[in-house]
Scaffold this motif. Structure first.
Motif, PDB file in Angstrom:
ATOM      1  N   THR A  78      17.305  -5.481  -5.922  1.00  0.00           N
ATOM      2  CA  THR A  78      18.471  -6.305  -6.284  1.00  0.00           C
ATOM      3  C   THR A  78      18.965  -5.900  -7.668  1.00  0.00           C
ATOM      4  OG1 THR A  78      17.055  -8.015  -7.246  1.00  0.00           O
ATOM      5  CG2 THR A  78      17.699  -8.301  -4.933  1.00  0.00           C
ATOM      6  N   ILE A  82      26.476  -6.271 -11.519  1.00  0.00           N
ATOM      7  CA  ILE A  82      27.192  -5.390 -10.582  1.00  0.00           C
ATOM      8  C   ILE A  82      28.652  -5.296 -11.036  1.00  0.00           C
ATOM      9  CG2 ILE A  82      27.884  -5.013  -8.188  1.00  0.00           C
ATOM     10  CD1 ILE A  82      25.410  -6.546  -7.267  1.00  0.00           C
ATOM     11  N   LEU A 104      22.561  -9.324  -5.208  1.00  0.00           N
ATOM     12  CA  LEU A 104      22.625  -9.826  -6.589  1.00  0.00           C
ATOM     13  C   LEU A 104      21.398 -10.682  -6.869  1.00  0.00           C
ATOM     14  CD1 LEU A 104      24.585  -9.913  -9.071  1.00  0.00           C
ATOM     15  CD2 LEU A 104      25.411 -12.106  -8.160  1.00  0.00           C
ATOM     16  N   GLY A 108      21.995 -13.116 -11.579  1.00  0.00           N
ATOM     17  CA  GLY A 108      22.899 -11.964 -11.671  1.00  0.00           C
ATOM     18  C   GLY A 108      24.356 -12.298 -11.956  1.00  0.00           C
ATOM     19  N   ILE A 110      28.461 -10.638 -11.517  1.00  0.00           N
ATOM     20  CA  ILE A 110      29.378  -9.644 -10.947  1.00  0.00           C
ATOM     21  C   ILE A 110      30.604  -9.569 -11.861  1.00  0.00           C
ATOM     22  CG2 ILE A 110      30.899  -9.079  -9.009  1.00  0.00           C
ATOM     23  CD1 ILE A 110      28.934 -10.501  -7.146  1.00  0.00           C
ATOM     24  N   ASN A 165      29.197 -15.592 -11.985  1.00  0.00           N
ATOM     25  CA  ASN A 165      27.749 -15.650 -11.779  1.00  0.00           C
ATOM     26  C   ASN A 165      27.378 -16.912 -11.005  1.00  0.00           C
ATOM     27  OD1 ASN A 165      27.829 -17.609 -13.765  1.00  0.00           O
ATOM     28  ND2 ASN A 165      25.916 -16.940 -14.671  1.00  0.00           N
TER      29      ASN A 165
END
Ligand SMILES: C[S@@+](CC[C@H](N)C(=O)[O-])C[C@H]1O[C@@H](n2cnc3c(N)ncnc32)[C@H](O)[C@@H]1O
Length: 208
Positions: A78, A82, A104, A108, A110, A165
């Protein structure tokens, strides 16, 4: 002037994000090699340049194809961070976002690039010419996220970097919506995108 690289490195340092995936790498020297994460993966059918350190892998294919093969290539790996910056259409970015969620990590983030185009002529899909400034219509998907999640913010740097997130997942905004036109977007971008400045991003948003 702050860039996407500054934003990604700020998130990585502040939240101790160690595993990075970049969708759409192009030249590694522009961004990928400057990201301060221990493990880095990239995806791009046309990437150039060499990754900066051992253990970095760049897969030369489209994001759709990569996500299909992800578990074959990397098992259940994972990512904490990202960055989606591949094909800049709302349709593709939505797919990349949905696929990114599946790998994710629980803390995490993005980040979506090109969420805040300044001119309508930069948003035409399909891309009218190979060269020249093009943001695509990523902003349409960014508006959807902005309208739905109070904690999705677009930071007003480098063509607009959208940050999402899990912390913002449950929060649904009360919103009047967007009529889908460029003019409405242009006049209401601050509200539609939850647009914030760099100083707000680093200062007043504890979840970012
Ligand atoms: C704007 S560039 C990426 C820039 C880079 N992320 C940076 O920050 O410097 C977009 C890249 O996406 C790649 N691309 C286009 N379609 C793609 C797709 N379907 N999947 C993955 N990458 C794609 C292109 O080859 C191009 O190199």
């Amino acid at each position: 002037m702050k860039t996407r690289t500054d934003l990604l490195n700020h998130l990585a340092a502040k939240h101790n994000l160690k595993r990075y995936l970049e969708i759409g790498v192009q030249d590694v020297n522009q961004n990928f090699n400057n990201i301060q994460c221990e493990l880095k993966r990239g995806v791009d059918p046309n990437q150039v340049g060499r990754p900066d350190k051992d253990g970095c892998v760049i897969i030369h294919t489209t994001s759709d194809d990569y996500f299909k093969q992800h578990s074959e290539l990397f098992g259940n790996e994972t990512y904490d961070l990202i960055f989606i910056d591949g094909l800049h259409t709302a349709e593709q970015v939505q797919k990349d976002f949905q696929n990114a969620l599946k790998c994710l990590s629980t803390n995490g983030f993005i980040v979506l690039h090109d969420c805040n185009p300044l001119k309508e002529e930069h948003t035409i899909v399909p891309r009218p010419t190979e060269r020249g400034h093009w943001n695509g219509d990523v902003y349409k998907f960014a508006c959807e996220l902005g309208l739905y999640f109070e904690k999705f913010n677009v930071v007003d740097i480098d063509n607009g970097c959208g940050v999402w997130n899990w912390a913002g997942m449950d929060i649904q905004k009360d919103s009047d919506g967007w009529d889908g036109t460029w003019n409405h977007f242009d006049q209401n971008r601050k509200k539609l995108l939850n647009l914030i400045s760099w100083d707000e991003f680093i200062g007043t948003n504890p979840h970012l």
